[in-house]
Design an enzyme around this catalytic site. Structure first.
Site: not given
Ligand code: PLP
Length: 362
Positions: A52, A103, A175, A200
């Site tokens: 961990r 998001y 982000d 993504k």
């Molecule tokens: C999908 C997404 C998230 C969340 O990420 P996960 O891997 O699904 O937990 C956060 N910010 C943006 C812009 C996203 O497209």
């Protein structure tokens, strides 16, 4: 570990860093890749100790993404776990300023924490002037930031807003999932923290859920590592291996996806079934607004054969969805808005499939 972060990185291009960072040292019989380390524990007395707290497979990924973003990377089990770790840097009762079109998971998390009295969330329109967004940061502990926003594709004046938030003493977290470090490097504009849903573009093949935080300073990175160790949102070694494998080809994937997106925007603009084609000018996410709202937009996503009706984005395959099908999506997003994640297929095939479905709506 061959650490591309420490020597000569200023002269290496991102395309090269994506290939070279996070490799084992070159040498006779040296493996090309850091293997998947499937272990829960390590011989006592070293830096790792327990699964961990650390894993060499994480470290390889962290060196590579850290080199691309220009900071210290910490891998997480998901994008939202990375976001939760960053937001937890805010002291109890502190204020977080965020775009109203963030998001949905981020908006949901901020709302949940606010309802429990953990923090105060203030939502702003980031297309407002930098001065207006900056004013909202007075007294705030953190400016949370997404640009382009999901799915409205609004773009903020990142350097100006970061400067303004810092003048108010707020931490700035961005982000960067949509832009990727190839199109936007927020730490270079003074941001303190960057977050990715590595699910993504970074992984890029719709086969992994993973996240990452990249911190500008060692102190912030240490706080994020402490959070990961205490709360336990660690990535699996295999997921991290796959994410790093995906990261290696991010530059070429993004180049193709972006050129496909730009060509589709050119060809779709003015189509009579569309009210609007939204595109910030870079990246591979396009939002189209279907004339007539929810019903024709729902019909559109059922009538294609190549475009897959699915949430998420950033894979090699083209996907799309009507965002307001989610009750949590902001009411200011049009009912007929369909977010396209443009993939790597031939643009003529993508265009024909989409236009045939659009024409059928008339
Ligand atoms: C999908 C997404 C998230 C969340 O990420 P996960 O891997 O699904 O937990 C956060 N910010 C943006 C812009 C996203 O497209």
């Amino acid at each position: 570990m061959h650490d591309a972060n420490t020597t000569g990185t200023d002269v290496l291009h991102p395309e090269t860093l994506a290939i070279t960072a996070g490799r084992p040292p070159h040498g006779v019989d040296a493996p090309m890749n850091v293997p998947v380390h499937l272990t829960s524990t390590y011989g006592a007395g070293g830096d790792l100790e327990y699964g961990r707290y650390g894993n060499p497979s994480w470290t390889a990924f962290e060196h590579a993404l850290g080199a691309l973003e220009g900071g210290r990377c910490v891998a997480f089990a998901s994008g939202i776990a990375a976001i939760a770790a960053v937001i937890d840097l805010v002291e109890p009762g502190g204020t977080v300023v965020a775009p109203r079109h963030s998001y949905t998971g981020t908006v949901g998390l901020l709302g949940e924490l606010e309802s429990k009295g953990r923090l105060r969330a203030v939502f702003v329109d980031i297309t407002d002037t930098a001065a207006a967004v900056t004013d909202a940061c007075a007294g705030a502990a953190m400016l949370w930031f997404e640009s382009p926003t999901n799915p409205a594709l609004e773009v903020a004046d990142l350097p100006a807003i970061t400067r303004g938030a810092h003048e108010h003493g707020a931490l700035v977290a961005v982000d960067n999932t949509f832009a990727t470090p190839l199109l936007q490097r927020p730490l270079g504009h003074g941001a303190d923290l960057v977050v990715h849903s590595a699910t993504k573009y970074i992984s890029g093949h719709s086969d992994v859920v993973m996240g990452a935080v990249i911190a500008a300073s060692d102190d912030l990175a240490a706080a994020i590592v402490r959070h990961r160790s205490l709360f336990g949102a660690i990535p699996g070694p295999l997921e991290v291996f796959l994410a790093l494998r995906g990261l290696r080809t991010l530059p070429v994937r993004l180049e193709r996806a972006q050129s496909n997106a730009q060509e589709l925007v050119r060809r779709l603009t003015g189509h009579p079934a569309l009210e609007e084609v939204r595109y910030p000018g870079f990246g591979a996410i396009v939002s189209i607004v279907v004339r007539g709202g929810a019903d024709p937009a729902d019909a559109l996503v059922e009538r294609t054969s190549l475009w897959v009706h699915a949430t998420s984005l950033g894979g090699v395959e083209s996907t799309f969805e009507r965002r307001r099908r989610w009750p949590a999506e902001a009411p200011t997003i049009p009912e007929g808005l369909v977010r396209l994640s443009v993939g790597l297929e031939h643009v003529d095939d993508l265009h024909r499939d989409l236009v045939t479905a659009l024409d059928s709506l008339a």
